[in-house]
Design a protein around this motif. Structure first.
Motif, short mmCIF file in Angstrom:
data_model
loop_
_atom_site.label_atom_id
_atom_site.label_comp_id
_atom_site.label_asym_id
_atom_site.label_seq_id
_atom_site.Cartn_x
_atom_site.Cartn_y
_atom_site.Cartn_z
N LEU A 186 65.92 50.79 80.82
CA LEU A 186 65.32 50.09 79.22
C LEU A 186 64.07 50.75 79.08
O LEU A 186 63.81 50.29 78.02
N GLN A 187 62.81 50.77 79.98
CA GLN A 187 61.69 50.79 80.11
C GLN A 187 61.33 52.23 79.19
O GLN A 187 60.27 53.10 78.84
N VAL A 188 62.34 53.48 79.37
CA VAL A 188 61.88 54.64 79.14
C VAL A 188 63.21 54.85 78.83
O VAL A 188 62.58 55.99 77.88
N LEU A 189 64.76 55.43 78.73
CA LEU A 189 65.94 55.79 77.98
C LEU A 189 65.21 55.09 76.61
O LEU A 189 65.66 55.64 75.34
N VAL A 190 65.36 54.07 76.90
CA VAL A 190 65.66 53.29 75.49
C VAL A 190 64.66 53.57 74.48
O VAL A 190 64.37 53.90 73.46
N PRO A 191 63.24 53.80 74.96
CA PRO A 191 62.40 53.92 73.65
C PRO A 191 62.58 55.53 73.24
O PRO A 191 61.53 55.92 72.32
N ALA A 192 62.50 56.31 74.05
CA ALA A 192 62.94 57.81 73.82
C ALA A 192 64.41 57.88 72.42
O ALA A 192 64.32 58.26 72.42
N LEU A 193 65.22 56.74 72.99
CA LEU A 193 66.11 56.83 72.15
C LEU A 193 65.63 56.45 70.43
O LEU A 193 66.21 56.01 70.38
N ALA A 194 64.43 55.13 70.41
CA ALA A 194 64.90 54.42 69.31
C ALA A 194 64.99 55.32 68.63
O ALA A 194 65.24 54.71 67.56
N PRO A 195 63.62 56.16 67.70
CA PRO A 195 64.34 57.06 66.54
C PRO A 195 65.39 56.89 66.40
O PRO A 195 66.35 56.90 65.10
N ALA A 196 66.44 57.23 67.38
CA ALA A 196 68.57 58.00 66.67
C ALA A 196 68.92 56.96 66.68
O ALA A 196 70.15 56.55 66.10
N PHE A 197 68.64 55.11 67.69
CA PHE A 197 69.22 54.12 67.08
C PHE A 197 68.89 53.51 65.84
O PHE A 197 69.66 53.57 65.37
N LEU A 198 67.38 54.38 65.83
CA LEU A 198 67.27 53.66 64.21
C LEU A 198 67.60 54.72 63.08
O LEU A 198 67.95 53.84 61.77
N THR A 199 67.62 55.46 63.17
CA THR A 199 68.75 56.19 62.31
C THR A 199 70.20 56.61 62.18
O THR A 199 70.42 55.98 61.20
#
Length: 265
Positions: free
Chosen positions: A179-192
């Motif tokens: 939650l604290q490491v992977l999710v922020p790193a993938l946030a741009p991919a989620f948003l896009t």
């Protein structure tokens, strides 16, 4: 020197011509929506909001819009969850056929929409599903899932999973580390992927036409109905609003992610 500069000049010219070719229809539709004429003409100095007011008075347009927004939002959310799980399984799983599975999940983007629509219609009819909203949700998850799977998979390929292990050695549990490491790193991919999946659902016509009925129609199907029953520039006004929605989505993505990183996906 000339052999170096000429390709750049030619490439820039080709890019400009391509942009004009792709954007010209959108500009024409937007201009027609501000015309005071009762037919599809460009404004001749008589600019008017007549057709936007007529759009607001269209019977049933509000219900159609709400159905489209609901289907787009729910299908995008489902695609984000399922697409992320599929991307993780494909990137970090240890089983044969991972590349084939990825190609299968992305295949709805490559196949003609009418083919996918007919296949979905036959499959849903075979299992006896008659609810239009549920059928639309299933169909739109199928067409939005490739956007999420492909984008998240590309982002996962660049992520170093050893960071998760490092976070665990520092005292975090695996769920909290994800939650604290992977999710922020993938946030741009989620948003896009989420934004493009939402737009793909809102604008979809070839699949939705097989899954709707006379009482429950999505916005693109309703626009086709208006075009058949009462063709006037109200259709251009509705289309201009959809163009504005796409511009707003791209602006949000650019502000939150950045156009350079957005182009990487």
């Amino acid at each position: 020197m000339r052999t170096t500069l000429f390709p750049r000049w030619a490439g820039g010219l080709l890019l400009a011509l391509t942009a004009v070719f792709m954007l010209a229809p959108l500009v024409v539709v937007t201009l027609v929506s501000f015309s005071g004429s009762s037919v599809f003409n460009l404004p001749d100095g008589n600019w008017s909001l007549r057709w936007y007011r007529a759009m607001l008075r269209k019977d049933g347009l509000g219900d159609v819009l709400m159905l489209s927004l609901f289907v787009a939002a729910v299908s995008t959310l489902c695609a984000l969850v399922l697409g992320t799980l599929c991307a993780i399984a494909i990137e970090h799983g240890r089983f044969r056929g991972r590349e084939a599975l990825l190609a299968f999940l992305v295949s709805p983007m490559l196949m003609p929409g009418l083919v996918v629509g007919v296949a979905l219609l036959q499959a849903l009819r075979y299992i006896g599903l008659q609810d239009v909203t549920t059928a639309l949700l299933i169909g739109h998850v199928v067409i939005t899932l490739p956007y999420v799977t492909r984008t998240v998979h590309a982002s996962l390929a660049l992520f170093d999973m050893r960071l998760i292990e490092a976070a665990q050695t520092l005292g975090l549990s695996r769920p909290r580390a994800l939650l604290q490491v992977l999710v922020p790193a993938l946030a741009p991919a989620f948003l896009t992927s989420g934004l493009f999946a939402f737009l793909a659902s809102m604008d979809n016509y070839p699949i939705s036409i097989f899954l709707t009925d006379a009482r429950s129609r999505t916005l693109p199907i309703e626009i086709l109905h208006y075009l058949e029953e009462s063709p006037d520039p109200t259709i251009a006004a509705i289309s201009a609003c959809l163009i504005l929605l796409a511009i707003v989505v791209l602006f949000i993505a650019e502000r939150l992610v950045g156009m350079r990183r957005l182009a990487q996906f």
